[in-house]
Design a protein around this motif. Sequence first.
Motif, PDB file in Angstrom:
ATOM      1  N   VAL A 121       0.782  -1.340  -0.109  1.00  0.00           N
ATOM      2  CA  VAL A 121      -0.109  -0.032  -0.100  1.00  0.00           C
ATOM      3  C   VAL A 121       0.840   1.085   0.007  1.00  0.00           C
ATOM      4  CG1 VAL A 121      -1.713   1.240   1.158  1.00  0.00           C
ATOM      5  CG2 VAL A 121      -1.963  -1.363   1.029  1.00  0.00           C
ATOM      6  N   ARG A 122       1.954   1.222   0.940  1.00  0.00           N
ATOM      7  CA  ARG A 122       2.681   2.396   0.947  1.00  0.00           C
ATOM      8  C   ARG A 122       3.359   2.783  -0.462  1.00  0.00           C
ATOM      9  NH1 ARG A 122       6.560   4.153   5.968  1.00  0.00           N
ATOM     10  NH2 ARG A 122       4.780   3.357   6.879  1.00  0.00           N
ATOM     11  N   GLU A 123       4.019   1.794  -1.041  1.00  0.00           N
ATOM     12  CA  GLU A 123       4.616   1.878  -2.435  1.00  0.00           C
ATOM     13  C   GLU A 123       3.416   2.309  -3.532  1.00  0.00           C
ATOM     14  OE1 GLU A 123       7.534  -1.129  -4.404  1.00  0.00           O
ATOM     15  OE2 GLU A 123       5.795  -1.755  -4.697  1.00  0.00           O
ATOM     16  N   ALA A 124       2.239   1.861  -3.379  1.00  0.00           N
ATOM     17  CA  ALA A 124       1.216   2.400  -4.216  1.00  0.00           C
ATOM     18  C   ALA A 124       0.947   3.857  -4.024  1.00  0.00           C
ATOM     19  CB  ALA A 124       0.021   1.639  -4.064  1.00  0.00           C
ATOM     20  N   VAL A 125       0.934   4.287  -2.762  1.00  0.00           N
ATOM     21  CA  VAL A 125       0.866   5.926  -2.420  1.00  0.00           C
ATOM     22  C   VAL A 125       2.148   6.600  -3.047  1.00  0.00           C
ATOM     23  CG1 VAL A 125       0.368   7.509  -0.818  1.00  0.00           C
ATOM     24  CG2 VAL A 125      -0.943   5.306  -0.462  1.00  0.00           C
ATOM     25  N   ILE A 126       3.395   5.943  -2.827  1.00  0.00           N
ATOM     26  CA  ILE A 126       4.501   6.689  -2.925  1.00  0.00           C
ATOM     27  C   ILE A 126       4.518   6.778  -4.762  1.00  0.00           C
ATOM     28  CG2 ILE A 126       6.904   6.443  -3.235  1.00  0.00           C
ATOM     29  CD1 ILE A 126       6.996   4.978  -0.671  1.00  0.00           C
ATOM     30  N   LEU A 127       4.246   5.810  -5.492  1.00  0.00           N
ATOM     31  CA  LEU A 127       4.486   5.692  -6.820  1.00  0.00           C
ATOM     32  C   LEU A 127       3.186   6.539  -7.752  1.00  0.00           C
ATOM     33  CD1 LEU A 127       6.567   2.764  -7.363  1.00  0.00           C
ATOM     34  CD2 LEU A 127       7.527   4.826  -7.037  1.00  0.00           C
ATOM     35  N   GLY A 128       1.968   5.957  -7.087  1.00  0.00           N
ATOM     36  CA  GLY A 128       0.885   6.267  -8.083  1.00  0.00           C
ATOM     37  C   GLY A 128       0.271   7.742  -8.068  1.00  0.00           C
ATOM     38  N   ASP A 129      -0.140   8.126  -8.951  1.00  0.00           N
ATOM     39  CA  ASP A 129      -1.209   9.280  -9.001  1.00  0.00           C
ATOM     40  C   ASP A 129      -2.616   8.515  -8.539  1.00  0.00           C
ATOM     41  OD1 ASP A 129       0.731  10.902  -9.540  1.00  0.00           O
ATOM     42  OD2 ASP A 129       0.596  10.509 -11.823  1.00  0.00           O
ATOM     43  N   ARG A 130      -2.946   7.492  -9.073  1.00  0.00           N
ATOM     44  CA  ARG A 130      -4.159   6.762  -8.630  1.00  0.00           C
ATOM     45  C   ARG A 130      -3.976   5.290  -8.207  1.00  0.00           C
ATOM     46  NH1 ARG A 130      -8.325   6.251 -13.304  1.00  0.00           N
ATOM     47  NH2 ARG A 130      -6.430   5.314 -14.195  1.00  0.00           N
ATOM     48  N   VAL A 131      -4.527   5.035  -7.073  1.00  0.00           N
ATOM     49  CA  VAL A 131      -4.411   3.550  -6.652  1.00  0.00           C
ATOM     50  C   VAL A 131      -5.642   2.995  -6.956  1.00  0.00           C
ATOM     51  CG1 VAL A 131      -4.128   2.217  -4.698  1.00  0.00           C
ATOM     52  CG2 VAL A 131      -3.003   4.188  -4.769  1.00  0.00           C
ATOM     53  N   ILE A 132      -5.650   1.845  -7.558  1.00  0.00           N
ATOM     54  CA  ILE A 132      -6.870   1.060  -8.044  1.00  0.00           C
ATOM     55  C   ILE A 132      -7.009  -0.032  -7.210  1.00  0.00           C
ATOM     56  CG2 ILE A 132      -8.100   0.017  -9.847  1.00  0.00           C
ATOM     57  CD1 ILE A 132      -7.853   2.793 -10.361  1.00  0.00           C
ATOM     58  N   VAL A 133      -7.855  -0.337  -6.366  1.00  0.00           N
ATOM     59  CA  VAL A 133      -8.087  -1.584  -5.491  1.00  0.00           C
ATOM     60  C   VAL A 133      -8.759  -2.504  -6.356  1.00  0.00           C
ATOM     61  CG1 VAL A 133      -8.982  -2.321  -3.280  1.00  0.00           C
ATOM     62  CG2 VAL A 133      -7.883  -0.215  -3.490  1.00  0.00           C
ATOM     63  N   MET A 134      -8.437  -3.775  -6.250  1.00  0.00           N
ATOM     64  CA  MET A 134      -9.013  -4.840  -7.147  1.00  0.00           C
ATOM     65  C   MET A 134      -9.418  -5.914  -5.980  1.00  0.00           C
ATOM     66  SD  MET A 134      -6.838  -4.892 -10.410  1.00  0.00           S
ATOM     67  CE  MET A 134      -8.209  -6.193 -11.160  1.00  0.00           C
ATOM     68  N   THR A 135     -10.326  -6.793  -6.418  1.00  0.00           N
ATOM     69  CA  THR A 135     -10.708  -7.914  -5.485  1.00  0.00           C
ATOM     70  C   THR A 135      -9.882  -8.912  -6.208  1.00  0.00           C
ATOM     71  OG1 THR A 135     -12.234  -8.710  -7.210  1.00  0.00           O
ATOM     72  CG2 THR A 135     -13.178  -7.203  -5.476  1.00  0.00           C
ATOM     73  N   PRO A 136      -9.537 -10.145  -5.422  1.00  0.00           N
ATOM     74  CA  PRO A 136      -8.999 -11.365  -5.699  1.00  0.00           C
ATOM     75  C   PRO A 136      -9.799 -12.118  -6.828  1.00  0.00           C
ATOM     76  CG  PRO A 136      -9.924 -11.617  -3.496  1.00  0.00           C
ATOM     77  CD  PRO A 136     -10.251 -10.219  -3.954  1.00  0.00           C
ATOM     78  N   ALA A 137      -9.356 -13.070  -7.264  1.00  0.00           N
ATOM     79  CA  ALA A 137      -9.940 -13.803  -8.418  1.00  0.00           C
ATOM     80  C   ALA A 137     -11.212 -14.249  -8.289  1.00  0.00           C
ATOM     81  CB  ALA A 137      -9.234 -15.065  -8.642  1.00  0.00           C
ATOM     82  N   PRO A 138     -12.345 -13.682  -9.225  1.00  0.00           N
ATOM     83  CA  PRO A 138     -11.727 -12.900 -10.432  1.00  0.00           C
ATOM     84  C   PRO A 138     -11.556 -11.690  -9.941  1.00  0.00           C
ATOM     85  CG  PRO A 138     -14.161 -13.191 -10.519  1.00  0.00           C
ATOM     86  CD  PRO A 138     -13.740 -13.898  -9.115  1.00  0.00           C
ATOM     87  N   GLY A 139     -10.553 -10.808 -10.545  1.00  0.00           N
ATOM     88  CA  GLY A 139     -10.082  -9.550 -10.371  1.00  0.00           C
ATOM     89  C   GLY A 139     -10.931  -8.623 -10.890  1.00  0.00           C
TER      90      GLY A 139
END
Length: 186
Positions: free
Chosen positions: A120-138
């Motif tokens: 999560v922290r990496e997503a916030v550091i690098l992203g302009d948008r964080v897209i959260v996905m469910t597991p399979a099926p994504g």
Amino acid sequence: RARSVVFQEPALYPWLNVRANVELGLKIAGRRRSERKQLVDRHLALVNLRKFERAYIHELSGGMKQRAQLARALAVEPRMLLMDEPFAALDAQTRDTLQQELQEICARTKATVLFVTHNVREAVILGDRVIVMTPAPGRLKREIKVDLPRPRGPDSHAVVDLAARVRAELQHDARGPEAPENGYAI
């Protein structure tokens, strides 16, 4: 050539040195030798690998292998860079360094980056948008805009606070009635 991929495990040819690995896509694309040299030089410098251009893959650390893979992906000048958890197997210090370097590289190259991570922290550091996905099926579960100034560091209070809020939302969602059994991927 409009898209390049950086994998979780470095997909580099062990019989080629760093320079030859970075040059490979350009050769396949039919670029002239002089143009290849210039592009390889520029991208090796961009990822701080100029001193290791003659090294073979077995002589590199994990972070250096990822840098070589990134240089190869960028050398063909893609419009979109697809990165599949490229920092997952790295130690924390190398991961932090590469996150900072990737922000600078993205600012210079202007390539669109789709970065997959479970951190999560990496997503916030690098992203302009964080897209959260469910597991399979994504499936797309939620989009969170990251409106923090760059460069972003792992210890920035704003990054830590936003990452904590994202984690809290994920935990809240996981306890809800529509919660998937296996959690989320970011």
